[in-house]
Design a protein around this motif. Structure first.
Motif, PDB file in Angstrom:
ATOM      1  N   VAL A  40       0.859  -1.187   0.000  1.00  0.00           N
ATOM      2  CA  VAL A  40       0.000   0.000   0.000  1.00  0.00           C
ATOM      3  C   VAL A  40       0.897   1.240   0.000  1.00  0.00           C
ATOM      4  O   VAL A  40       1.754   1.392   0.873  1.00  0.00           O
ATOM      5  CB  VAL A  40      -0.935   0.033   1.222  1.00  0.00           C
ATOM      6  N   ILE A  41       0.694   2.089  -0.993  1.00  0.00           N
ATOM      7  CA  ILE A  41       1.403   3.359  -1.067  1.00  0.00           C
ATOM      8  C   ILE A  41       0.441   4.425  -0.546  1.00  0.00           C
ATOM      9  O   ILE A  41      -0.668   4.577  -1.052  1.00  0.00           O
ATOM     10  CB  ILE A  41       1.832   3.697  -2.519  1.00  0.00           C
ATOM     11  N   ASP A  42       0.864   5.148   0.481  1.00  0.00           N
ATOM     12  CA  ASP A  42       0.011   6.104   1.187  1.00  0.00           C
ATOM     13  C   ASP A  42       0.457   7.535   0.862  1.00  0.00           C
ATOM     14  O   ASP A  42       1.584   7.912   1.163  1.00  0.00           O
ATOM     15  CB  ASP A  42       0.125   5.831   2.683  1.00  0.00           C
ATOM     16  N   PHE A  43      -0.418   8.300   0.248  1.00  0.00           N
ATOM     17  CA  PHE A  43      -0.133   9.697  -0.093  1.00  0.00           C
ATOM     18  C   PHE A  43      -0.846  10.613   0.901  1.00  0.00           C
ATOM     19  O   PHE A  43      -2.072  10.599   0.990  1.00  0.00           O
ATOM     20  CB  PHE A  43      -0.607  10.017  -1.523  1.00  0.00           C
ATOM     21  N   ASP A  44      -0.071  11.390   1.632  1.00  0.00           N
ATOM     22  CA  ASP A  44      -0.605  12.336   2.626  1.00  0.00           C
ATOM     23  C   ASP A  44       0.081  13.692   2.479  1.00  0.00           C
ATOM     24  O   ASP A  44       0.498  14.296   3.473  1.00  0.00           O
ATOM     25  CB  ASP A  44      -0.402  11.806   4.049  1.00  0.00           C
ATOM     26  N   LEU A  45       0.199  14.168   1.255  1.00  0.00           N
ATOM     27  CA  LEU A  45       0.840  15.465   1.021  1.00  0.00           C
ATOM     28  C   LEU A  45      -0.048  16.588   1.550  1.00  0.00           C
ATOM     29  O   LEU A  45      -1.275  16.480   1.555  1.00  0.00           O
ATOM     30  CB  LEU A  45       1.111  15.654  -0.470  1.00  0.00           C
ATOM     31  N   LYS A 100      -4.008  18.311   4.698  1.00  0.00           N
ATOM     32  CA  LYS A 100      -3.905  17.299   3.650  1.00  0.00           C
ATOM     33  C   LYS A 100      -4.583  17.833   2.392  1.00  0.00           C
ATOM     34  O   LYS A 100      -5.663  18.405   2.452  1.00  0.00           O
ATOM     35  CB  LYS A 100      -4.599  16.009   4.068  1.00  0.00           C
ATOM     36  N   SER A 101      -3.931  17.616   1.261  1.00  0.00           N
ATOM     37  CA  SER A 101      -4.429  18.154   0.000  1.00  0.00           C
ATOM     38  C   SER A 101      -4.812  17.030  -0.957  1.00  0.00           C
ATOM     39  O   SER A 101      -3.941  16.324  -1.484  1.00  0.00           O
ATOM     40  CB  SER A 101      -3.361  19.036  -0.650  1.00  0.00           C
ATOM     41  N   PHE A 102      -6.114  16.853  -1.195  1.00  0.00           N
ATOM     42  CA  PHE A 102      -6.567  15.855  -2.156  1.00  0.00           C
ATOM     43  C   PHE A 102      -5.960  16.124  -3.527  1.00  0.00           C
ATOM     44  O   PHE A 102      -5.504  15.201  -4.205  1.00  0.00           O
ATOM     45  CB  PHE A 102      -8.097  15.849  -2.253  1.00  0.00           C
ATOM     46  N   GLU A 103      -5.907  17.376  -3.944  1.00  0.00           N
ATOM     47  CA  GLU A 103      -5.397  17.722  -5.275  1.00  0.00           C
ATOM     48  C   GLU A 103      -3.924  17.331  -5.425  1.00  0.00           C
ATOM     49  O   GLU A 103      -3.530  16.744  -6.432  1.00  0.00           O
ATOM     50  CB  GLU A 103      -5.582  19.216  -5.556  1.00  0.00           C
ATOM     51  N   ARG A 104      -3.103  17.648  -4.431  1.00  0.00           N
ATOM     52  CA  ARG A 104      -1.671  17.296  -4.489  1.00  0.00           C
ATOM     53  C   ARG A 104      -1.484  15.781  -4.443  1.00  0.00           C
ATOM     54  O   ARG A 104      -0.639  15.224  -5.144  1.00  0.00           O
ATOM     55  CB  ARG A 104      -0.914  17.943  -3.328  1.00  0.00           C
ATOM     56  N   PRO A 110       1.684   3.489 -11.548  1.00  0.00           N
ATOM     57  CA  PRO A 110       0.888   2.608 -12.416  1.00  0.00           C
ATOM     58  C   PRO A 110      -0.550   2.479 -11.917  1.00  0.00           C
ATOM     59  O   PRO A 110      -0.801   2.494 -10.702  1.00  0.00           O
ATOM     60  CB  PRO A 110       1.612   1.266 -12.333  1.00  0.00           C
ATOM     61  N   ALA A 111      -1.479   2.345 -12.841  1.00  0.00           N
ATOM     62  CA  ALA A 111      -2.898   2.204 -12.497  1.00  0.00           C
ATOM     63  C   ALA A 111      -3.112   0.969 -11.626  1.00  0.00           C
ATOM     64  O   ALA A 111      -2.510  -0.081 -11.848  1.00  0.00           O
ATOM     65  CB  ALA A 111      -3.733   2.103 -13.761  1.00  0.00           C
ATOM     66  N   THR A 112      -3.961   1.112 -10.612  1.00  0.00           N
ATOM     67  CA  THR A 112      -4.272   0.027  -9.686  1.00  0.00           C
ATOM     68  C   THR A 112      -5.519   0.393  -8.893  1.00  0.00           C
ATOM     69  O   THR A 112      -6.104   1.465  -9.097  1.00  0.00           O
ATOM     70  CB  THR A 112      -3.084  -0.227  -8.725  1.00  0.00           C
ATOM     71  N   TYR A 113      -5.921  -0.454  -7.970  1.00  0.00           N
ATOM     72  CA  TYR A 113      -7.019  -0.134  -7.065  1.00  0.00           C
ATOM     73  C   TYR A 113      -6.565   1.004  -6.148  1.00  0.00           C
ATOM     74  O   TYR A 113      -5.458   0.976  -5.611  1.00  0.00           O
ATOM     75  CB  TYR A 113      -7.405  -1.367  -6.236  1.00  0.00           C
ATOM     76  N   ALA A 114      -7.422   1.985  -5.956  1.00  0.00           N
ATOM     77  CA  ALA A 114      -7.108   3.125  -5.082  1.00  0.00           C
ATOM     78  C   ALA A 114      -8.300   3.411  -4.183  1.00  0.00           C
ATOM     79  O   ALA A 114      -9.443   3.096  -4.521  1.00  0.00           O
ATOM     80  CB  ALA A 114      -6.777   4.354  -5.917  1.00  0.00           C
ATOM     81  N   GLU A 115      -8.012   4.013  -3.033  1.00  0.00           N
ATOM     82  CA  GLU A 115      -9.079   4.421  -2.116  1.00  0.00           C
ATOM     83  C   GLU A 115      -8.670   5.705  -1.421  1.00  0.00           C
ATOM     84  O   GLU A 115      -7.481   6.026  -1.333  1.00  0.00           O
ATOM     85  CB  GLU A 115      -9.353   3.330  -1.083  1.00  0.00           C
ATOM     86  N   LEU A 116      -9.661   6.428  -0.944  1.00  0.00           N
ATOM     87  CA  LEU A 116      -9.408   7.643  -0.170  1.00  0.00           C
ATOM     88  C   LEU A 116      -9.242   7.280   1.302  1.00  0.00           C
ATOM     89  O   LEU A 116      -9.880   6.349   1.793  1.00  0.00           O
ATOM     90  CB  LEU A 116     -10.569   8.628  -0.311  1.00  0.00           C
ATOM     91  N   SER A 117      -8.429   8.034   1.990  1.00  0.00           N
ATOM     92  CA  SER A 117      -8.284   7.850   3.435  1.00  0.00           C
ATOM     93  C   SER A 117      -9.554   8.333   4.129  1.00  0.00           C
ATOM     94  O   SER A 117     -10.439   8.922   3.494  1.00  0.00           O
ATOM     95  CB  SER A 117      -7.066   8.623   3.943  1.00  0.00           C
ATOM     96  N   LYS A 118      -9.636   8.103   5.418  1.00  0.00           N
ATOM     97  CA  LYS A 118     -10.815   8.535   6.184  1.00  0.00           C
ATOM     98  C   LYS A 118     -11.074  10.024   6.051  1.00  0.00           C
ATOM     99  O   LYS A 118     -12.212  10.473   6.046  1.00  0.00           O
ATOM    100  CB  LYS A 118     -10.654   8.177   7.656  1.00  0.00           C
ATOM    101  N   GLY A 127     -10.643  11.804   3.458  1.00  0.00           N
ATOM    102  CA  GLY A 127     -11.110  12.145   2.120  1.00  0.00           C
ATOM    103  C   GLY A 127     -10.076  12.900   1.306  1.00  0.00           C
ATOM    104  O   GLY A 127     -10.314  13.239   0.153  1.00  0.00           O
ATOM    105  N   ALA A 128      -8.910  13.154   1.879  1.00  0.00           N
ATOM    106  CA  ALA A 128      -7.875  13.909   1.175  1.00  0.00           C
ATOM    107  C   ALA A 128      -6.631  13.065   0.884  1.00  0.00           C
ATOM    108  O   ALA A 128      -5.904  13.338  -0.056  1.00  0.00           O
ATOM    109  CB  ALA A 128      -7.478  15.147   1.969  1.00  0.00           C
ATOM    110  N   GLY A 129      -6.391  12.049   1.689  1.00  0.00           N
ATOM    111  CA  GLY A 129      -5.261  11.145   1.454  1.00  0.00           C
ATOM    112  C   GLY A 129      -5.672  10.064   0.473  1.00  0.00           C
ATOM    113  O   GLY A 129      -6.848   9.743   0.324  1.00  0.00           O
ATOM    114  N   ILE A 130      -4.702   9.487  -0.220  1.00  0.00           N
ATOM    115  CA  ILE A 130      -4.975   8.439  -1.205  1.00  0.00           C
ATOM    116  C   ILE A 130      -4.092   7.238  -0.912  1.00  0.00           C
ATOM    117  O   ILE A 130      -2.900   7.385  -0.619  1.00  0.00           O
ATOM    118  CB  ILE A 130      -4.724   8.950  -2.640  1.00  0.00           C
TER     119      ILE A 130
END
Length: 70
Positions: free
Chosen positions: A17-22, A29-33, A42-50, A52-55
């Motif tokens: 799991v790669i966690d983006f919390d920029l 936390k910035s959803f856009e960033r 690479p394309a894969t299954y993705a989800e938002l963090s609790k 709604g801004a982290g990926i």
């Protein structure tokens, strides 16, 4: 989602799991960033963090996961 509805379980070692919390310039936390950064992977299954801004990006690694750095 209620905390009582959240299950905890151990995922397989090869499930990566790669966690983006920029954050933005205000320290939030910035959803856009995070979306911009995640879209470079690479394309894969993705989800938002609790929040709604982290990926979180999910991958199944076919190599020896014990040799990966954390």
């Amino acid at each position: 989602m209620k905390k009582s509805n959240v299950a905890k379980f151990k995922i397989p070692e090869n499930h990566i799991v790669i966690d983006f919390d920029l954050k933005d310039e205000n320290g939030n936390k910035s959803f856009e960033r995070n979306l911009e950064a995640a879209s470079k992977w690479p394309a894969t299954y993705a989800e938002l963090s609790k929040s709604g801004a982290g990926i979180h990006l999910h991958y199944l690694y076919s190599g020896d996961a014990s040799k990966l750095s954390r």
